[in-house]
Design a protein around this motif. Structure first.
Motif, PDB file in Angstrom:
ATOM      1  N   SER A  25      16.885   9.439   3.115  1.00 61.44           N
ATOM      2  CA  SER A  25      15.683   9.378   3.505  1.00 61.44           C
ATOM      3  C   SER A  25      14.480   8.769   2.605  1.00 61.44           C
ATOM      4  N   ALA A  26      13.666   8.148   3.294  1.00 57.66           N
ATOM      5  CA  ALA A  26      12.333   7.499   2.257  1.00 57.66           C
ATOM      6  C   ALA A  26      10.989   8.023   3.010  1.00 57.66           C
ATOM      7  N   PRO A  27      10.095   7.758   2.257  1.00 57.51           N
ATOM      8  CA  PRO A  27       8.739   8.233   2.920  1.00 57.51           C
ATOM      9  C   PRO A  27       8.213   7.291   4.130  1.00 57.51           C
ATOM     10  N   ALA A  28       7.884   8.064   5.025  1.00 56.12           N
ATOM     11  CA  ALA A  28       7.501   7.569   6.198  1.00 56.12           C
ATOM     12  C   ALA A  28       6.707   6.492   6.027  1.00 56.12           C
ATOM     13  N   THR A  29       6.574   5.134   6.501  1.00 54.23           N
ATOM     14  CA  THR A  29       5.706   4.102   6.742  1.00 54.23           C
ATOM     15  C   THR A  29       5.583   3.754   8.331  1.00 54.23           C
ATOM     16  N   SER A  30       4.607   2.866   8.310  1.00 49.75           N
ATOM     17  CA  SER A  30       4.498   2.288   9.638  1.00 49.75           C
ATOM     18  C   SER A  30       5.419   1.199  10.242  1.00 49.75           C
ATOM     19  N   PRO A  31       5.868   1.562  11.236  1.00 51.65           N
ATOM     20  CA  PRO A  31       6.979   0.361  11.847  1.00 51.65           C
ATOM     21  C   PRO A  31       6.502  -0.957  11.761  1.00 51.65           C
ATOM     22  N   ILE A  32       7.628  -1.754  11.391  1.00 51.04           N
ATOM     23  CA  ILE A  32       7.116  -3.064  11.418  1.00 51.04           C
ATOM     24  C   ILE A  32       7.644  -3.710  12.804  1.00 51.04           C
ATOM     25  N   ASP A  33       7.004  -4.701  13.210  1.00 50.89           N
ATOM     26  CA  ASP A  33       6.888  -5.386  14.485  1.00 50.89           C
ATOM     27  C   ASP A  33       7.971  -6.589  14.235  1.00 50.89           C
ATOM     28  N   THR A  34       9.310  -6.155  14.891  1.00 50.70           N
ATOM     29  CA  THR A  34      10.370  -7.122  14.531  1.00 50.70           C
ATOM     30  C   THR A  34      10.538  -7.812  15.925  1.00 50.70           C
ATOM     31  N   SER A  35       9.895  -7.826  16.831  1.00 48.91           N
ATOM     32  CA  SER A  35       9.849  -8.288  18.196  1.00 48.91           C
ATOM     33  C   SER A  35      10.572  -9.737  18.212  1.00 48.91           C
ATOM     34  N   ARG A  36       9.559 -10.469  17.324  1.00 55.28           N
ATOM     35  CA  ARG A  36       9.601 -12.061  17.510  1.00 55.28           C
ATOM     36  C   ARG A  36      11.131 -12.597  16.848  1.00 55.28           C
ATOM     37  N   PHE A  37      12.035 -11.471  16.474  1.00 54.87           N
ATOM     38  CA  PHE A  37      13.273 -11.925  15.923  1.00 54.87           C
ATOM     39  C   PHE A  37      14.130 -11.395  17.035  1.00 54.87           C
ATOM     40  N   ASN A  38      13.881 -10.852  18.133  1.00 56.01           N
ATOM     41  CA  ASN A  38      14.669 -10.598  19.166  1.00 56.01           C
ATOM     42  C   ASN A  38      15.470 -11.693  19.625  1.00 56.01           C
ATOM     43  N   HIS A  39      16.628 -11.372  19.888  1.00 55.22           N
ATOM     44  CA  HIS A  39      17.386 -12.347  20.659  1.00 55.22           C
ATOM     45  C   HIS A  39      16.813 -13.057  22.252  1.00 55.22           C
ATOM     46  N   PRO A  40      16.683 -14.110  22.415  1.00 54.30           N
ATOM     47  CA  PRO A  40      15.917 -14.691  23.449  1.00 54.30           C
ATOM     48  C   PRO A  40      16.622 -14.090  24.880  1.00 54.30           C
ATOM     49  N   HIS A  41      17.623 -13.393  24.954  1.00 56.85           N
ATOM     50  CA  HIS A  41      18.054 -13.070  26.002  1.00 56.85           C
ATOM     51  C   HIS A  41      17.906 -11.168  26.269  1.00 56.85           C
ATOM     52  N   PHE A  42      17.378 -10.755  25.116  1.00 61.74           N
ATOM     53  CA  PHE A  42      17.270  -9.189  24.803  1.00 61.74           C
ATOM     54  C   PHE A  42      15.958  -8.758  25.778  1.00 61.74           C
ATOM     55  N   LEU A  43      16.514  -7.902  26.564  1.00 62.56           N
ATOM     56  CA  LEU A  43      15.217  -7.174  27.661  1.00 62.56           C
ATOM     57  C   LEU A  43      14.702  -5.939  27.024  1.00 62.56           C
ATOM     58  N   GLY A  44      15.560  -5.334  26.484  1.00 59.91           N
ATOM     59  CA  GLY A  44      14.932  -3.762  25.853  1.00 59.91           C
ATOM     60  C   GLY A  44      15.986  -2.773  25.930  1.00 59.91           C
ATOM     61  N   THR A  45      15.729  -1.841  25.568  1.00 62.42           N
ATOM     62  CA  THR A  45      16.689  -0.577  25.462  1.00 62.42           C
ATOM     63  C   THR A  45      16.129   0.633  26.285  1.00 62.42           C
ATOM     64  N   SER A  46      17.064   1.628  26.610  1.00 64.22           N
ATOM     65  CA  SER A  46      16.897   2.653  27.610  1.00 64.22           C
ATOM     66  C   SER A  46      17.924   3.620  27.048  1.00 64.22           C
ATOM     67  N   PRO A  47      17.683   4.947  27.335  1.00 64.66           N
ATOM     68  CA  PRO A  47      18.592   5.990  26.950  1.00 64.66           C
ATOM     69  C   PRO A  47      19.779   5.969  27.630  1.00 64.66           C
ATOM     70  N   GLY A  48      21.127   6.142  26.945  1.00 62.53           N
ATOM     71  CA  GLY A  48      22.314   6.114  27.683  1.00 62.53           C
ATOM     72  C   GLY A  48      22.749   7.519  28.413  1.00 62.53           C
ATOM     73  N   LYS A  49      23.528   7.515  29.067  1.00 64.93           N
ATOM     74  CA  LYS A  49      23.946   8.830  29.875  1.00 64.93           C
ATOM     75  C   LYS A  49      24.286   9.969  28.977  1.00 64.93           C
ATOM     76  N   ARG A  50      24.955   9.615  27.918  1.00 61.83           N
ATOM     77  CA  ARG A  50      25.216  10.527  26.746  1.00 61.83           C
ATOM     78  C   ARG A  50      24.215  10.814  25.787  1.00 61.83           C
ATOM     79  N   ASP A  51      24.146  12.228  25.543  1.00 64.07           N
ATOM     80  CA  ASP A  51      22.791  12.307  24.661  1.00 64.07           C
ATOM     81  C   ASP A  51      22.989  11.519  23.263  1.00 64.07           C
ATOM     82  N   GLY A  52      21.710  10.930  22.985  1.00 64.72           N
ATOM     83  CA  GLY A  52      21.745  10.265  21.763  1.00 64.72           C
ATOM     84  C   GLY A  52      22.399   8.635  21.709  1.00 64.72           C
ATOM     85  N   TRP A  53      22.683   8.243  22.838  1.00 61.38           N
ATOM     86  CA  TRP A  53      23.314   6.748  23.070  1.00 61.38           C
ATOM     87  C   TRP A  53      22.128   5.969  23.597  1.00 61.38           C
ATOM     88  N   VAL A  54      22.294   4.590  23.383  1.00 54.37           N
ATOM     89  CA  VAL A  54      21.246   3.865  23.747  1.00 54.37           C
ATOM     90  C   VAL A  54      22.085   2.730  24.488  1.00 54.37           C
TER      91      VAL A  54
END
Length: 267
Positions: A25-54
């Protein structure tokens, strides 16, 4: 329609894989916006049917795109922490899997269309070969040579059908191996699944590992006159040769027992 695939490593509430060896663990920092490095086909994430899955969602791939790779610019331009690297690398890992499935479908479907009649030709030729041999039980001595001629015709047809099948099976084995090489065995897209999508039941088609179709070819065993002989051939061609040789050996055995000339059992 968007393609979705679940991440098979459960995540904890920080978004990191649940591993005992996870980064400290490290000290909490502000999240970095990495969206410009997303794959061109990437649409997003959502919770999976099983707890903790994406579940990662992507726009459809054609399989003609370049293999997804994490951009080098992300390494150069962003001071990414471990969590940011994990998120981006996982995204591209899943993109590779989805892309590999699309590429396999694009490559395999025309081959499967070619394969279907060739498998039918092989099973027809194999069954004819077996039936022709079994007719010797009802063949009189005066018809022995004529039946041998029919058998040799059936042998040649079976051998040719097996050779033609192995030629297309080798290509199918290669595209299947290429897909596994990208995504791994756990994310294999079976050729039987792709075949079913285009209307074929390929559950009994003999498609072996790609190594079985490449040089040096594996050896297969034939017993002739009680002695082991070894030869090399692609899988179905080897099986056809073994069937033919087993039949011929039986004919030679009968000829010896009957005291007939050796050429009577020759083909």
């Amino acid at each position: 329609m968007a393609h979705t695939i679940p991440l098979k490593t459960p995540l904890d509430d920080t978004g990191l894989p649940r591993r005992q060896d996870a980064a400290p663990s490290a000290p909490a920092t502000s999240p970095i916006d990495t969206s410009r490095f997303n794959h061109p086909h990437f649409l997003g994430t959502s919770p999976g049917k099983r707890d903790g899955w994406v579940v990662y969602s992507f726009a459809p791939f054609t399989g003609l795109e370049d293999r997804p790779r994490l951009p080098e610019a992300a390494c150069r331009e962003l001071p990414l922490g471990w969590q940011d690297w994990c998120s981006l690398s996982r995204q591209y890992e899943v993109a590779e899997i989805v892309w590999s499935h699309a590429r396999l479908r694009r490559q395999a479907k025309p081959l499967l269309h070619r394969a279907a009649p060739l498998w039918h030709a092989w099973t027809t030729a194999r069954d004819r070969l077996i039936a022709t041999f079994e007719q010797f039980w009802d063949t009189g001595d005066g018809q022995w040579r004529a039946q041998l001629l029919r058998l040799t015709d059936a042998e040649r047809a079976a051998a040719q059908a097996a050779h033609e099948w192995d030629a297309v099976a080798a290509q199918l084995a290669q595209v299947a191996a290429d897909q596994i090489g990208v995504a791994g065995w756990e994310e294999e897209l079976a050729l039987t699944v792709v075949a079913k999508e285009i209307g074929y039941d390929a559950s009994d088609w003999e498609i072996c590992h790609v190594d079985d179709y490449t040089s040096p070819l594996p050896q297969y065993r034939i017993v002739r006159d009680g002695v082991d002989h070894w030869d090399r051939a692609t899988p179905l061609a080897a099986r056809a040769a073994q069937l033919i040789e087993a039949q011929r050996e039986r004919l030679r055995e009968v000829a010896r027992l009957a005291g007939d000339p050796a050429d009577r059992a020759s083909a």
